[in-house]
Design an enzyme around this catalytic site. Sequence first.
Site, PDB file in Angstrom:
ATOM      1  N   GLU A 166      -5.037  -8.716   0.123  1.00 39.04           N
ATOM      2  CA  GLU A 166      -5.505  -8.162   1.663  1.00 39.04           C
ATOM      3  C   GLU A 166      -7.089  -8.175   1.070  1.00 39.04           C
ATOM      4  O   GLU A 166      -7.595  -7.280   0.153  1.00 39.04           O
ATOM      5  CB  GLU A 166      -5.068  -7.104   2.314  1.00 39.04           C
ATOM      6  CG  GLU A 166      -3.672  -7.159   2.749  1.00 39.04           C
ATOM      7  CD  GLU A 166      -3.440  -6.095   3.501  1.00 39.04           C
ATOM      8  OE1 GLU A 166      -4.355  -5.166   3.939  1.00 39.04           O
ATOM      9  OE2 GLU A 166      -2.099  -5.750   3.533  1.00 39.04           O
ATOM     10  N   GLU A 184       0.886  -0.981  -0.229  1.00 33.60           N
ATOM     11  CA  GLU A 184      -0.047  -0.079   0.026  1.00 33.60           C
ATOM     12  C   GLU A 184       0.863   1.168  -0.034  1.00 33.60           C
ATOM     13  O   GLU A 184       0.432   2.260   0.777  1.00 33.60           O
ATOM     14  CB  GLU A 184      -1.053  -0.035   1.207  1.00 33.60           C
ATOM     15  CG  GLU A 184      -2.173  -1.136   0.837  1.00 33.60           C
ATOM     16  CD  GLU A 184      -3.101  -0.977   2.304  1.00 33.60           C
ATOM     17  OE1 GLU A 184      -2.917  -0.117   2.952  1.00 33.60           O
ATOM     18  OE2 GLU A 184      -4.003  -1.877   2.027  1.00 33.60           O
TER      19      GLU A 184
HETATM   20  O1  AHR Z   1      -4.852  -5.799   7.458  1.00 40.14           O
HETATM   21  C1  AHR Z   1      -4.711  -4.541   8.151  1.00 40.14           C
HETATM   22  C2  AHR Z   1      -4.161  -3.216   7.430  1.00 40.14           C
HETATM   23  O2  AHR Z   1      -4.852  -2.933   6.408  1.00 40.14           O
HETATM   24  C3  AHR Z   1      -2.763  -3.728   6.745  1.00 40.14           C
HETATM   25  O3  AHR Z   1      -1.709  -3.416   7.581  1.00 40.14           O
HETATM   26  C4  AHR Z   1      -2.806  -2.681   5.648  1.00 40.14           C
HETATM   27  O4  AHR Z   1      -1.996  -3.297   4.612  1.00 40.14           O
HETATM   28  C5  AHR Z   1      -4.291  -2.306   5.500  1.00 40.14           C
HETATM   29  O5  AHR Z   1      -4.457  -1.007   4.932  1.00 40.14           O
END
Ligand code: AHR
Length: 483
Positions: free
Chosen positions: A286, A171
């Site tokens: 994610e 990210e």
């Molecule tokens: O999964 C929690 C957080 O969400 C992670 O650290 C990040 O990559 C995302 O914004």
Amino acid sequence: MARVKIDLDRRLGVVDRKMYGMFIEHLGRCIYGGIYDPDSRLSDVNGIRTDVLEAARGLRPPILRWPGGNFVSGYHWEDGVGPKENRPVRAELAWNAIESNRFGTNEFIRYCRALNTEPYICANLGTGTMDEAAAWVMYCNRDDGTSYAALRAEHGFTKPHKVIYWGLGNEIYGDWQIGHKTAVDYAKLARQCAQVMRGADRDIKLVLCGGQELDWDREVLSKCADLVDHISYHFYWGATKGQDPHYSNLAKPYASEQYLKFLRALIEQVRRDRGVTRPIKIAVDEWNVWDLATAADGLAEHYDLTDALAVAIYLNMMRRNCEAIEIGTLAQMVNVIAPILTRPDGMCLQTIYFPLKLAVEKSGAVALDTFVDCDGYQAGYAGVPQVPYLDVLTTLDESAKKLFISAVNLHKTETQNVAIGVRDADLKPTGIAHLVGGDAPDATNDFGKEVVRTQSQPLSGVGREFTYTLPPLAHAVLEVELL
Ligand code: AHR
């Protein structure tokens, strides 16, 4: 009556098992106090919580992403290897925590082996350097007596770990990220890192950091497409404030599906324009329901039945797009927005555990284009005008000669009588219906209280044309056999 038509010749593609992966981060109690807890009486000699490991095995994740997440953007992997007493305790700046470095690369690999899963390491492209990223690959994968291979051997691991999947940062587009960058700056660094990481090991596969935003994705793909195998996409959704929490939550998979289609088209456009022949697939590395507005401490989501149905629809949706998506890693596996919750004395399997387990256990490799005709509701979400009350995806297991019809009834009160037609195939008259449901959208599980779970019942009257009655608020996987 809703109608579903299945045609064995209309194949969407092959679902890569890596779609069913998991993610663990040094965040909250995911690692420390979750999967790893040397002081617990429930842990083995390596500090691994064995009850949690068993529950994780139930989800059979084929791939496990680590160590972050936001955490990785300030993480220096050399802090986490070698004798534990020499490892530094650091101030961790992504989540404002203390990092003991007790769990590092070798502990992660050992955990992957215990879980029978493929390691996927995300490199630090926040504060990290090219050298550091390449050295990490060498430490894990080289077997030639060069300094990092020798260091690993000195740490007790003579055989290389052979980590194939590597992320080029996490990210990096977001200003919450340590060392966040513009797309132009990130693309430059990602390209440089990709070159040296591949130099360290030609066999690795690289995941470029996507931005959930087409301008970012276009820029980074245009600069790096010839060097990478995947681009990431993250999604976290929950209910929309001011709207019905159940229906607004369940509309979100269709919003993600829309972006995934845009991204797929963009990848193909860039590949064509740049003459890139290597395939580039999406890594949804994610994803989950995450209702920031309602989660108790931001990280500890207490999932309910609606969330379980959302997860079932996300899994259907990702498999529908299996031609574009190769990797999926649920964020996260334990304690942090997770299907498994721990306490010092035990565990709780949250509602979302059950659709995840069903998807991996009761599915075939071939996704079939499943026609669905049913009523729907207005999503009130840009780009998603209408949400169907019934979401269905069929997979085919060719060797077992089985169809798995994964259906979700989103309706809060109405049963769906579903007329199912299978073209050009005869089915055994009996099968099994695996059902996850409950009485109320807000039904939850807790320690010692498993209200929402899978129940399997015999299914009769199956044939080329048959009817299945799906209760409201339910997810069913119909397991039927081809003759
Ligand atoms: O999964 C929690 C957080 O969400 C992670 O650290 C990040 O990559 C995302 O914004």
